[in-house]
Scaffold this motif. Structure first.
Motif, PDB file in Angstrom:
ATOM      1  N   ALA A 214       0.880  -1.178   0.000  1.00 25.69           N
ATOM      2  CA  ALA A 214       0.000   0.000   0.000  1.00 25.69           C
ATOM      3  C   ALA A 214       0.912   1.222   0.000  1.00 25.69           C
ATOM      4  O   ALA A 214       0.833   2.075   0.876  1.00 25.69           O
ATOM      5  CB  ALA A 214      -0.914  -0.006   1.231  1.00 25.69           C
ATOM      6  N   ASP A 215       1.792   1.290  -1.022  1.00 29.42           N
ATOM      7  CA  ASP A 215       2.894   2.265  -0.998  1.00 29.42           C
ATOM      8  C   ASP A 215       2.556   3.548  -1.749  1.00 29.42           C
ATOM      9  O   ASP A 215       3.433   4.166  -2.357  1.00 29.42           O
ATOM     10  CB  ASP A 215       4.171   1.624  -1.568  1.00 29.42           C
ATOM     11  N   ASP A 216       1.302   3.965  -1.669  1.00 31.32           N
ATOM     12  CA  ASP A 216       0.904   5.176  -2.388  1.00 31.32           C
ATOM     13  C   ASP A 216       1.600   6.418  -1.840  1.00 31.32           C
ATOM     14  O   ASP A 216       1.934   7.328  -2.610  1.00 31.32           O
ATOM     15  CB  ASP A 216      -0.614   5.354  -2.338  1.00 31.32           C
ATOM     16  N   ALA A 217       1.884   6.485  -0.546  1.00 41.13           N
ATOM     17  CA  ALA A 217       2.584   7.662  -0.011  1.00 41.13           C
ATOM     18  C   ALA A 217       4.018   7.687  -0.530  1.00 41.13           C
ATOM     19  O   ALA A 217       4.540   8.744  -0.903  1.00 41.13           O
ATOM     20  CB  ALA A 217       2.568   7.659   1.523  1.00 41.13           C
ATOM     21  N   TYR A 218       4.650   6.507  -0.585  1.00 43.88           N
ATOM     22  CA  TYR A 218       6.013   6.425  -1.113  1.00 43.88           C
ATOM     23  C   TYR A 218       6.048   6.920  -2.554  1.00 43.88           C
ATOM     24  O   TYR A 218       6.902   7.741  -2.930  1.00 43.88           O
ATOM     25  CB  TYR A 218       6.502   4.970  -1.041  1.00 43.88           C
ATOM     26  N   ARG A 219       5.090   6.450  -3.369  1.00 44.48           N
ATOM     27  CA  ARG A 219       5.086   6.858  -4.770  1.00 44.48           C
ATOM     28  C   ARG A 219       4.715   8.336  -4.923  1.00 44.48           C
ATOM     29  O   ARG A 219       5.256   9.043  -5.776  1.00 44.48           O
ATOM     30  CB  ARG A 219       4.161   5.938  -5.573  1.00 44.48           C
ATOM     31  N   SER A 220       3.833   8.821  -4.056  1.00 44.54           N
ATOM     32  CA  SER A 220       3.497  10.251  -4.068  1.00 44.54           C
ATOM     33  C   SER A 220       4.743  11.086  -3.760  1.00 44.54           C
ATOM     34  O   SER A 220       5.037  12.088  -4.437  1.00 44.54           O
ATOM     35  CB  SER A 220       2.425  10.554  -3.013  1.00 44.54           C
ATOM     36  N   PHE A 221       5.465  10.658  -2.728  1.00 43.98           N
ATOM     37  CA  PHE A 221       6.672  11.349  -2.271  1.00 43.98           C
ATOM     38  C   PHE A 221       7.686  11.441  -3.398  1.00 43.98           C
ATOM     39  O   PHE A 221       8.300  12.491  -3.633  1.00 43.98           O
ATOM     40  CB  PHE A 221       7.232  10.556  -1.087  1.00 43.98           C
ATOM     41  N   LYS A 222       7.882  10.332  -4.142  1.00 47.08           N
ATOM     42  CA  LYS A 222       8.850  10.318  -5.230  1.00 47.08           C
ATOM     43  C   LYS A 222       8.355  11.125  -6.437  1.00 47.08           C
ATOM     44  O   LYS A 222       9.140  11.770  -7.136  1.00 47.08           O
ATOM     45  CB  LYS A 222       9.150   8.875  -5.669  1.00 47.08           C
ATOM     46  N   SER A 252       5.149  16.481   2.078  1.00 45.39           N
ATOM     47  CA  SER A 252       6.014  16.998   1.011  1.00 45.39           C
ATOM     48  C   SER A 252       6.975  18.060   1.534  1.00 45.39           C
ATOM     49  O   SER A 252       8.043  18.265   0.972  1.00 45.39           O
ATOM     50  CB  SER A 252       5.157  17.565  -0.127  1.00 45.39           C
ATOM     51  N   THR A 253       6.619  18.728   2.630  1.00 40.59           N
ATOM     52  CA  THR A 253       7.477  19.801   3.138  1.00 40.59           C
ATOM     53  C   THR A 253       8.533  19.293   4.116  1.00 40.59           C
ATOM     54  O   THR A 253       9.656  19.779   4.135  1.00 40.59           O
ATOM     55  CB  THR A 253       6.620  20.875   3.858  1.00 40.59           C
ATOM     56  N   TYR A 254       8.179  18.340   4.966  1.00 44.35           N
ATOM     57  CA  TYR A 254       9.037  18.023   6.113  1.00 44.35           C
ATOM     58  C   TYR A 254       9.594  16.598   6.182  1.00 44.35           C
ATOM     59  O   TYR A 254      10.552  16.364   6.914  1.00 44.35           O
ATOM     60  CB  TYR A 254       8.285  18.291   7.424  1.00 44.35           C
ATOM     61  N   VAL A 255       8.963  15.640   5.511  1.00 45.32           N
ATOM     62  CA  VAL A 255       9.428  14.251   5.674  1.00 45.32           C
ATOM     63  C   VAL A 255      10.773  14.056   4.958  1.00 45.32           C
ATOM     64  O   VAL A 255      10.953  14.497   3.826  1.00 45.32           O
ATOM     65  CB  VAL A 255       8.362  13.257   5.155  1.00 45.32           C
ATOM     66  N   SER A 256      11.721  13.409   5.633  1.00 44.80           N
ATOM     67  CA  SER A 256      13.055  13.185   5.060  1.00 44.80           C
ATOM     68  C   SER A 256      13.083  12.009   4.107  1.00 44.80           C
ATOM     69  O   SER A 256      13.798  12.015   3.112  1.00 44.80           O
ATOM     70  CB  SER A 256      14.084  12.917   6.170  1.00 44.80           C
ATOM     71  N   GLU A 257      12.362  10.951   4.447  1.00 38.43           N
ATOM     72  CA  GLU A 257      12.407   9.742   3.626  1.00 38.43           C
ATOM     73  C   GLU A 257      11.193   8.873   3.939  1.00 38.43           C
ATOM     74  O   GLU A 257      10.650   8.941   5.050  1.00 38.43           O
ATOM     75  CB  GLU A 257      13.701   8.959   3.930  1.00 38.43           C
ATOM     76  N   ILE A 258      10.764   8.094   2.953  1.00 35.15           N
ATOM     77  CA  ILE A 258       9.743   7.066   3.184  1.00 35.15           C
ATOM     78  C   ILE A 258      10.348   5.723   2.805  1.00 35.15           C
ATOM     79  O   ILE A 258      10.894   5.579   1.698  1.00 35.15           O
ATOM     80  CB  ILE A 258       8.460   7.318   2.358  1.00 35.15           C
ATOM     81  N   TYR A 259      10.313   4.783   3.733  1.00 40.56           N
ATOM     82  CA  TYR A 259      10.781   3.420   3.456  1.00 40.56           C
ATOM     83  C   TYR A 259       9.580   2.479   3.454  1.00 40.56           C
ATOM     84  O   TYR A 259       8.596   2.722   4.156  1.00 40.56           O
ATOM     85  CB  TYR A 259      11.760   2.953   4.538  1.00 40.56           C
TER      86      TYR A 259
END
Lengths: 324, 324
Positions: A214-222, A252-259
């Motif tokens: 359910a990696d939609d946030a990861y793909r959004s982030f990229k 989008s403003t503050y997160v450093s990374e999504i794993y």
């Protein structure tokens, strides 16, 4: 007050106000450590046990902030939401503590245990079919009939400010951390964590942990914009929902990374935590440890906070026993 | 110094010394509460989470007091014990923290997981046959060969004084309690609790909770002398051993009442605690809540402390799933 277009973005002061407002109704949950897990990861891990909130999840913070922030007129009409998970029971719990109505729209296919919990806290359930159109139509009817204030599970500034109180306590309970890792679904906890740490400890990185399936946030982030999946399937059933505008702002403003981690890695991390921290937590809450075990170089030697988001599990159906 | 015949009985001052000695090696475990369980019982319950000690049981307190109280000469030879349960792993853990040898005699039939834990903490295991005669003969050989100091799991004044430090913390963490309920097997935790509370809070009753299927302490208490069973069988496998002289001294002098519960009642209370406190604890640790649920009139309206003694459970074999 900080806005993006018409969208109100909650501020650090909103979080401080939220903490004062909700303190009588939430627990200052303890922070657990494990020498064993520290040795295993080479990091110094701190686990903030939000599974120890009375209704078993951090979501009581945002829910209580919304409920106890209502004026008397609105309070009489109560609150309303659609959710089949922890937000439904936490909002019911907060409404019960204030003595006001709480109406919840849930799919008729939701687990009986979840319905029982909402009812135990005095929530009124209206069932819908398990589709977005049925849910929206049913919710519109319920809201029109009751006048209840809509408290969205995460895309609500009161909710995000409430969730941010967790990171404030966490910083007070430790001598600072290099990074804080939290699960990401709709992004409410991650947004609250960003809200608080970007002012209180801007040097502390905020890292999101998401199920691979359910990696939609990861793909959004990229990709740099919100991507929403239709019907993801993962054992981490608290993390199925997509980001919305307000949580995307923080991510989008503050997160450093999504794993990300696979379902099997999540189950392994869950069992490891039950065994060595001796706490009962949900699959969703195991994603942070799963990504730390999967990416050891990113965390070795660091002081790392993990937010254990919830502990509502069907004890008759543990995921590591299903494979047998 | 207080003695009965040749038997040294530890004092309140021994307990205070123990607490200073062991504080760097143990955790000041948190106290958990649950509105749900309070409503269910009509009492105000406080749960002292000794399952959160690093090796997962209160027994690290007594073990650490024995290990860190040794003089340098004796420390070089290390410690020795016979145990197939938490005492073996806690003594190994304490010895590892001091960097001294720990020799443990265990029946070859002991669960592999228990052996693995002892070895993880650097303990040397010598296996014996699962009989008293084999255990005693094997232990005599090991002790002769190593010169290790024998640390009995409970009938040792250093161990009882160490266990008493739990009740001291518990009183500091609450605003006083009407009664404290702890499980009883050999009586080490109950004795330490009596030792501390008889001086610190003599108005607080100490109540023991025992499995019906291993009720030798209950029958001893009623008969006025120690009754030891041969081979009791109960799901609460931490509570199989009989009282000895030192623990009988405390039980017969200070305990207000002993209640018993059936294995099914223990399993029900265990599952209830996992669900609502969201902690992982052993069947033995569920006996206090089981007896409170069984005897509600004795506890209603009271402030009641429960000691959660340990959290080492085989997560692949949960007792409420075995019936299915």
């Amino acid at each position: 007050m900080m806005t993006e277009g018409d969208m109100y973005i909650p501020t650090y002061e909103d979080m401080l106000d939220a903490h004062k407002r909700i303190e009588p109704y939430i627990r200052r949950t303890p922070v657990r450590v494990s020498d064993y897990l520290n040795e295993l990861t080479g990091a110094q891990l701190f686990f903030k046990c939000e599974n120890f909130q009375e209704p078993g999840a951090f979501k009581v913070r945002g829910a209580a902030n919304a409920v106890f922030g209502l004026n008397e007129d609105q309070a009489k009409k109560g609150v309303a939401t659609h959710s089949s998970g922890n937000h439904a029971s936490c909002l019911s719990y907060a409404a019960m503590r204030r003595g006001i109505p709480c109406n919840v729209v849930m799919p008729r296919t939701a687990p009986q245990a979840k319905k029982d919990t909402v009812r135990r806290y005095g929530g009124n359930i209206t069932e819908c079919d398990p589709s977005t159109s049925s849910r929206e139509a049913t919710f519109a009817q319920v809201q029109a009939a009751t006048g209840g204030d809509f408290v969205h599970p995460y895309n609500d500034p009161r909710v995000i400010a409430g969730q941010g109180t967790c990171a404030k306590e966490f910083m007070e309970q430790t001598d600072g951390m290099d990074m804080v890792v939290a699960p990401i679904g709709g992004g409410g906890m991650i947004s609250g964590t960003c809200l608080t740490l970007s002012t209180l400890a801007p040097q502390t990185q905020v890292i999101a942990a998401e199920p691979e399936q359910a990696d939609d946030a990861y793909r959004s982030f990229k990709a740099g914009h919100i991507i929403a999946d239709d019907a993801p399937k993962t054992i981490a059933d608290g993390l199925l929902v997509p980001l919305k505008e307000r949580t995307w702002h923080f991510v989008s403003t503050y997160v450093s990374e999504i794993y990300t981690a696979s379902d099997q890695e999540i189950i392994d991390a869950m069992k490891l935590t039950w065994k060595h921290l001796r706490i009962v937590m949900e699959p969703s809450s195991a994603v942070p440890l799963a990504v730390i075990l999967k990416n050891p170089d990113a965390f070795r030697g660091k002081r790392v906070g993990l937010i254990i988001t919830g502990g509502n599990v069907d004890l008759d159906k543990l995921p590591w026993l299903n494979a047998a």
